[in-house]
Enzyme design. Structure first.
Site, mmCIF file in Angstrom:
data_model
loop_
_atom_site.group_PDB
_atom_site.id
_atom_site.type_symbol
_atom_site.label_atom_id
_atom_site.label_comp_id
_atom_site.label_asym_id
_atom_site.label_seq_id
_atom_site.Cartn_x
_atom_site.Cartn_y
_atom_site.Cartn_z
ATOM 1 N N CYS A 58 0.845 -1.196 0.000
ATOM 2 C CA CYS A 58 0.000 0.000 0.000
ATOM 3 C C CYS A 58 0.879 1.245 0.000
ATOM 4 C CB CYS A 58 -0.903 -0.004 1.232
ATOM 5 S SG CYS A 58 -2.023 1.425 1.310
ATOM 6 N N CYS A 64 0.269 6.151 7.206
ATOM 7 C CA CYS A 64 -1.077 5.873 7.713
ATOM 8 C C CYS A 64 -1.006 4.980 8.950
ATOM 9 C CB CYS A 64 -1.917 5.208 6.620
ATOM 10 S SG CYS A 64 -3.551 4.682 7.169
ATOM 11 N N GLN A 283 -19.967 -4.810 11.454
ATOM 12 C CA GLN A 283 -18.619 -5.341 11.290
ATOM 13 C C GLN A 283 -17.984 -4.759 10.018
ATOM 14 O OE1 GLN A 283 -16.753 -7.115 13.170
ATOM 15 N NE2 GLN A 283 -18.136 -7.982 14.692
ATOM 16 N N GLU A 333 -29.075 -5.557 24.674
ATOM 17 C CA GLU A 333 -28.194 -4.530 24.111
ATOM 18 C C GLU A 333 -28.440 -3.192 24.801
ATOM 19 O OE1 GLU A 333 -25.719 -2.067 22.206
ATOM 20 O OE2 GLU A 333 -25.637 -4.250 22.142
ATOM 21 N N ASP A 381 -20.460 -11.178 22.952
ATOM 22 C CA ASP A 381 -19.656 -10.501 21.923
ATOM 23 C C ASP A 381 -19.342 -9.101 22.448
ATOM 24 O OD1 ASP A 381 -18.388 -9.689 19.645
ATOM 25 O OD2 ASP A 381 -20.192 -9.550 18.413
ATOM 26 N N CYS A 455 -12.876 -9.483 20.057
ATOM 27 C CA CYS A 455 -12.089 -8.638 19.148
ATOM 28 C C CYS A 455 -10.873 -8.068 19.868
ATOM 29 C CB CYS A 455 -12.950 -7.507 18.584
ATOM 30 S SG CYS A 455 -13.613 -6.391 19.840
#
Length: 516
Positions: A58, A64, A283, A333, A381, A455
């Protein structure tokens, strides 16, 4: 020197590394716009078996902050650590799916700075608030790059002032680009490369009636005219505005407005159509998420009752309702903005789905056991920080809690206040109603299976050790996914089961025999 050593390191025998064909494909070219985007200088990636030198290539890598590693995209170094960690816990068949390596990001939030004549659209340089322009990002879906180029033209031609963070002036602060590949009119093999981009403009004003609202409408009209349904190249799905004047680092304000294009944003993952509002969490790596969901479904027994904690718009829970014929699915949630997306997704569930489906606007950390009573499977999650301590403690003491719950005459669910009563939507019915199959949850039993989607690797390790230390759970399976190629980050799917497990029981049995 370190990168050279990594490129010659032999693969670990502990794991199975799946390199999907899409991960090694030739890079997709973005749609041609006028004036055309600069040509991609990168050579074509071979479609042979993966090489340890799978490289990002890239042009923005040095400046970046989005990617941290150029080489071995298909197998980040952290995979070796994960394999060793899980082997130490008795899981020697840890697998890792490399997923798509380039053009994988279907959702991006980008800062807009610079000037009218030379706008900068990209990410902050690491450790600063100086924006790096990234027009040829290799992680972005190619149509995000094309939409960024279109936005750049619109800023200049419509005289839209990029935001000045020091002065608090300017018009356009950020942009969110989200790609939907949902297009049933195309063959499945062509849907990804023909994805359409939902553009959400974060405008530096309180609402649509504030100063310079005419420029907002002009920019939206430019994007739709040049990239909308009737343009030469249909690139833009819709244009939204978000209004934000706060001086903190929060990107979105609370006020949204649909400007042009389609209002509903659909994607197909996990075997069902899901609806996502621009304010909903989605996501970034849609295809990798789909692969993970397909694997997760295999660990949920048919007819199970499921509690989906940290559920968002309920994608995980609803995918199980559609594929595993669940008895009931309960989604919890804290973000109330997710409710509308949940309701729209439920409306598109297959007619064959016939179970009690609930969505609760509640904080998972408060009385977490009350959400799990009567469920066979609990799915968590959490955000990157990991599980709330109250939930960890509840899971550690689940056996004692189950005994107490079964001996209690009154169900914990009956103690809920009226304002916490769930939405219960029955398939094929337009009305919202309360009751019916919720009586199945009054048994007092608690989940036998815990499925953890992580994650955040560091927080997962700590949570995993905490869960296992109580002897209430054992780790049964673990899988890794390359959700963010170019970084030292992996998504983990871990399956825990109640008790110490057969392997540990056998080891304990052998120790007892030796003592005798």
């Amino acid at each position: 020197m370190l990168l050279q050593l990594l490129s010659t390191r032999a693969p670990s025998p502990l794991i199975t590394c799946h390199a999907s064909p899409a991960a090694l494909r030739t890079r997709l070219a973005p749609p041609s716009l006028s004036p055309p985007s600069p040509p991609n200088p990168n050579p074509t990636v071979p479609t042979s078996l993966p090489s340890l030198t799978c490289a990002l290539q890239c042009p923005h890598f040095q400046s970046c902050s989005g990617c941290t590693h150029e080489l071995n995209l298909h197998r980040p170094v952290i995979v070796e650590e994960a394999a060793e960690f899980f082997k130490g816990l008795g899981v020697s068949d840890f697998t890792f799916d490399s997923c798509r390596l380039w053009g994988w990001r279907c959702r991006a939030k980008l800062a807009v700075r610079g000037s009218v004549e030379s706008p900068l659209i990209g990410l902050y340089r690491e450790g600063t608030h100086n924006v790096v322009d990234i027009p040829q990002c290799e992680a972005h879906h190619p149509n995000i790059n094309a939409a960024v180029e279109l936005l750049r033209q619109g800023i200049t031609e419509m005289n839209v002032e990029p935001y000045d963070e020091d002065q608090g002036t300017g018009d356009l602060r950020y942009v969110q680009m989200a790609v939907t590949t949902y297009n049933t009119s195309l063959p499945a093999s062509e849907r990804y490369k023909n994805g359409k981009v939902q553009v959400a403009l974060v405008w530096n004003s309180r609402n649509e009636n504030s100063l310079n609202s005419d420029k907002l409408n002009a920019l939206a009209s430019f994007l739709w005219r040049k990239g909308g349904l009737k343009s030469n190249v249909h690139l833009v799905h819709s244009v939204w505005a978000n209004f934000q004047t706060s001086t903190n680092n929060i990107i979105f304000g609370n006020r949204w407005r649909h400007l042009l294009g389609e209002r509903d944003f659909w994607e197909h993952v996990g075997g069902l159509d899901i609806s996502l509002a621009p304010s909903s969490f989605g996501q970034a790596n849609t295809r990798a998420f789909d692969v993970l969901l397909r694997k997760l479904q295999k660990y949920v027994p048919f007819g199970a009752s499921v509690a989906d904690l940290y559920a968002g718009a309920g994608v995980i829970g609803l995918s199980l309702a559609a594929t595993r014929k669940c008895r009931s699915v309960k989604c919890i949630e804290i973000n109330k903005e997710s409710m509308l997306s949940f309701e729209k997704t439920v409306d598109r569930l297959p007619n064959a789905v016939d179970c009690s489906i609930t969505w609760h606007h509640a904080d998972t950390s408060k009385e977490p056991l009350s959400w799990m009573v009567g469920c066979d499977v609990v799915i968590v999650d959490p955000p990157r920080k990991g599980l709330d301590m109250s939930l960890i403690e509840a899971l550690q003491n689940i056996s004692a809690a189950e005994h107490k719950a079964k001996s209690s005459v009154e169900s914990p669910q009956s103690k809920l206040k009226d304002e916490k009563r769930p939405w219960i939507l029955r398939a094929r019915e337009a009305s919202v109603q309360i009751g019916s199959k919720t009586t199945l949850e009054n048994s007092g039993a608690l989940p036998e299976i815990l499925i953890y989607i992580s994650c955040g690797w560091e927080s997962f390790k700590e949570d995993c050790k905490s869960l296992l230390s109580s002897k209430a759970w054992h780790l049964d399976k673990a899988h890794g996914y390359n959700f963010f190629p170019g970084t030292q980050s992996i998504e983990v799917l871990a399956v825990f089961k109640r008790g110490q497990g057969e392997v540990k029981k056998k080891k304990l049995g052998k120790k007892k025999k030796k003592r005798l």
